[in-house]
Design a protein around this motif. Structure first.
Motif, PDB file in Angstrom:
ATOM      1  N   UNK B 111       0.858  -1.178   0.000  1.00 48.02           N
ATOM      2  CA  UNK B 111       0.000   0.000   0.000  1.00 48.02           C
ATOM      3  C   UNK B 111       0.898   1.232   0.000  1.00 48.02           C
ATOM      4  N   UNK B 112       0.363   2.337  -0.519  1.00 48.00           N
ATOM      5  CA  UNK B 112       1.088   3.592  -0.340  1.00 48.00           C
ATOM      6  C   UNK B 112       0.785   4.089   1.056  1.00 48.00           C
ATOM      7  N   UNK B 113       1.631   4.876   1.733  1.00 47.64           N
ATOM      8  CA  UNK B 113       3.006   5.126   1.361  1.00 47.64           C
ATOM      9  C   UNK B 113       3.806   3.834   1.481  1.00 47.64           C
ATOM     10  N   UNK B 140      -3.525   3.992  -5.118  1.00 47.45           N
ATOM     11  CA  UNK B 140      -4.920   3.751  -5.485  1.00 47.45           C
ATOM     12  C   UNK B 140      -5.644   4.946  -6.074  1.00 47.45           C
ATOM     13  N   UNK B 141      -5.223   6.167  -5.722  1.00 45.33           N
ATOM     14  CA  UNK B 141      -5.956   7.331  -6.230  1.00 45.33           C
ATOM     15  C   UNK B 141      -5.761   7.521  -7.734  1.00 45.33           C
ATOM     16  N   UNK B 201       3.007  10.603  -7.405  1.00 39.20           N
ATOM     17  CA  UNK B 201       2.908   9.602  -8.475  1.00 39.20           C
ATOM     18  C   UNK B 201       2.136  10.176  -9.664  1.00 39.20           C
ATOM     19  N   UNK B 202       1.063  10.897  -9.384  1.00 37.64           N
ATOM     20  CA  UNK B 202       0.273  11.471 -10.480  1.00 37.64           C
ATOM     21  C   UNK B 202       1.055  12.540 -11.238  1.00 37.64           C
ATOM     22  N   UNK B 337       8.266   8.173  -7.172  1.00 35.23           N
ATOM     23  CA  UNK B 337       7.134   8.847  -6.523  1.00 35.23           C
ATOM     24  C   UNK B 337       7.308   8.818  -5.006  1.00 35.23           C
ATOM     25  N   UNK B 338       7.739   7.671  -4.500  1.00 35.32           N
ATOM     26  CA  UNK B 338       7.975   7.563  -3.057  1.00 35.32           C
ATOM     27  C   UNK B 338       9.110   8.488  -2.633  1.00 35.32           C
TER      28      UNK B 338
END
Lengths: 353, 353
Positions: B111-113, B140-141, B201-202, B337-338
């Motif tokens: 899962x994020x984070x 997930x977003x 990430x987006x 992204x992380x």
């Protein structure tokens, strides 16, 4: 949804006919019409107009028959009946015109951006402090926009608690037929100075801050290589002196498919709710502009602000000029907004080309 | 309004029944259900579950009867049939679990984070590079949100030209009954690391960037003094390696009057148009979530994305695990992204208290 708010009464004219005369000097930007109409709505009378282009001045006088065309700026400054000089000249010329008006004993009312350099800002601060005259600024996206005015009233009524952030989007359509100065950063001041200045004013106003620091800013010309002086994108982040933040993005990318010049938005985040302004259009609907969306602990509300608030800024400005008060907007506030826009512009990282 | 687009066909299961087994280890966040259902939708089978809390594991096994409760994490790791270990443990525990899965020869799906420190990031980069195993991340977003997936398809089809900016708003409702770790930054990683990671990430995905630098970031606890470890606000600005920009604001201020957990938005500015995602609600309307607004040179369009795209990420992830490919999301992208979220969190100026 029914809402629990009682809003301010509509503003009434500040003066009777002929009691407060103003002039228009420098008509380069069409905002001069908004400025003029706002003042006329407050009871003021435009008695004189001057522009270096006689055709522009004549067209103005035709539209406002109380105004006669002056043969020079000096003729305006020499007229003792003129209390206020409004200008929407090329941005880099606004402060010089305003300063000459101030030195002639009048108040000045400049379109935004009210200046394009920190040197001009310093000179305006010095002159207004020394003379007590005003250098008022037409931040039209708030003071001449009923959705923004209604948002201010909602915040005053505690509708969203403490405002901790203001985010503004100011997209504009580039269109064609723009004058040369529009593409010369030395004259228009850069995108953050020019159209961005509206948004720095809103950050200060909606959060109630007195000052701020620009934490980052960028500008770019991503897609208009034929006009290299244009900045088609700019953004900036501000940390305000009360711990709130502001973020603004401005751009010249309004696509042809939009029915208005730009999908201007303001997002106000509070500790007890949020407000979204869809100022000029509400995409995907027939609502039109002037839409205020409020979501708070009690519910969701949409207000069509058109006709709900009028434009109290102008009434107050006319009274301020007569009474020597600062009820419309303080001088410090108007110039701090300009300072933030100048600092953002000056610090901006150029991303493209 | 009729639109000219033909979108991708809905994804089909990647494998037949029983062909791809995965396990769930660490059920602290409810996202484990979204992760599990996404994988099941892609044809995978959940065969085992472990959590230190036996009641949680039992409830999971009741919901997904193909899963039997393991007596330890080691039992999961020792099962040669388990190909992938999914975890939504406390954020600070996700990388350790994923790394143990990788060392046991399995792929990991966090899962994020996906991690809370740069040291964990370094260890994950080292392990994935050395072993060729995957440390996939459930952002997930985007990957589990049809409006975001549809936006990706529109951009691929050139609907808004080059994407020059991504702005994300991720408001969330704080609610009650949260576990203690939720208020401990050492465990949840801070607001920009935690709920912010979706948005970094987006930024990378929608602009097509491979890297970026955080130009400014802030965090605050404005209004929750009773839980001093909570950051109820965070924002960050990123300059991407292709000259585009990203801005994110996340907060825990969703008011009671909103009918969903948060009014999540993504605004994509292109050189030929823009897209707005109203992911979970469209305030002031009955449209519901999943709304994609597109304005470009041709017109204005609203898409209700629900049912239009499915969730191809999961099908691709299962195939990637079998085929040793990177079609769902590259390892570099997931970890970059992380990294941006960790750097923003680490650099963030604390505005309040």
């Amino acid at each position: 949804m029914n809402h629990p708010y009682t809003f301010d009464p509509l503003p009434q004219p500040a003066v009777g006919p002929g009691e407060f005369a103003f002039a228009a000097v420098g008509l380069d930007h069409g905002h001069i019409f908004g400025m003029t109409e706002g003042l006329i709505g407050a009871g003021a009378t435009v008695t004189m107009v001057y522009d270096a282009d006689p055709e522009k001045a004549a067209a103005f006088a035709e539209r406002y028959p109380t105004a006669r065309v002056a043969s020079s700026e000096q003729e305006v400054l020499d007229d003792p009946d003129v209390r206020l000089v409004a200008t929407a000249a090329i941005p880099s010329e606004r402060a010089p015109i305003g300063l000459r008006a101030i030195e002639a004993g009048k108040d000045a009312f400049a379109d935004k951006a009210p200046m394009t350099t920190l040197e001009q800002l310093k000179a305006v601060r010095e002159a207004t402090a020394r003379t007590g005259r005003k250098y008022a600024v037409y931040y039209g996206e708030r003071i001449h926009n009923e959705s923004a005015i209604l948002a201010g009233q909602l915040i005053e009524r505690g509708a969203i608690g403490r405002v901790v952030q203001v985010v503004c989007f100011g997209p504009h359509r580039i269109g064609g037929g723009r004058p040369d100065w529009f593409y010369d950063p030395a004259q228009y001041g850069g995108i953050l100075c020019d159209i961005g200045s509206h948004n720095f004013e809103q950050m200060l106003y909606f959060t109630g801050a007195a000052d701020g620091r620009v934490s980052t800013a960028t500008v770019a010309n991503y897609a208009h290589p034929e006009t290299p002086g244009l900045q088609d994108f700019g953004d900036a982040h501000v940390v305000l002196d009360n711990g709130a933040t502001g973020y603004v993005r401005v751009d010249w990318f309004t696509p042809d498919g939009l029915d208005v010049f730009g999908d201007g938005r303001t997002l106000l985040l509070g500790t007890d709710g949020y407000i979204e302004l869809r100022k000029y259009t509400d995409i995907g609907t027939d609502n039109g502009g002037g839409q205020v969306f409020l979501v708070n602990q009690e519910g969701q509300y949409r207000f069509n602000a058109n006709g709900m608030t009028g434009f109290p800024y102008f009434t107050r400005l006319v009274r301020d000029c007569i009474d020597r008060t600062e009820t419309a907007m303080t001088q410090d506030h108007a110039l701090k907004a300009a300072e933030l826009s100048l600092r953002a512009q000056g610090d901006a990282v150029v991303l493209a080309p």
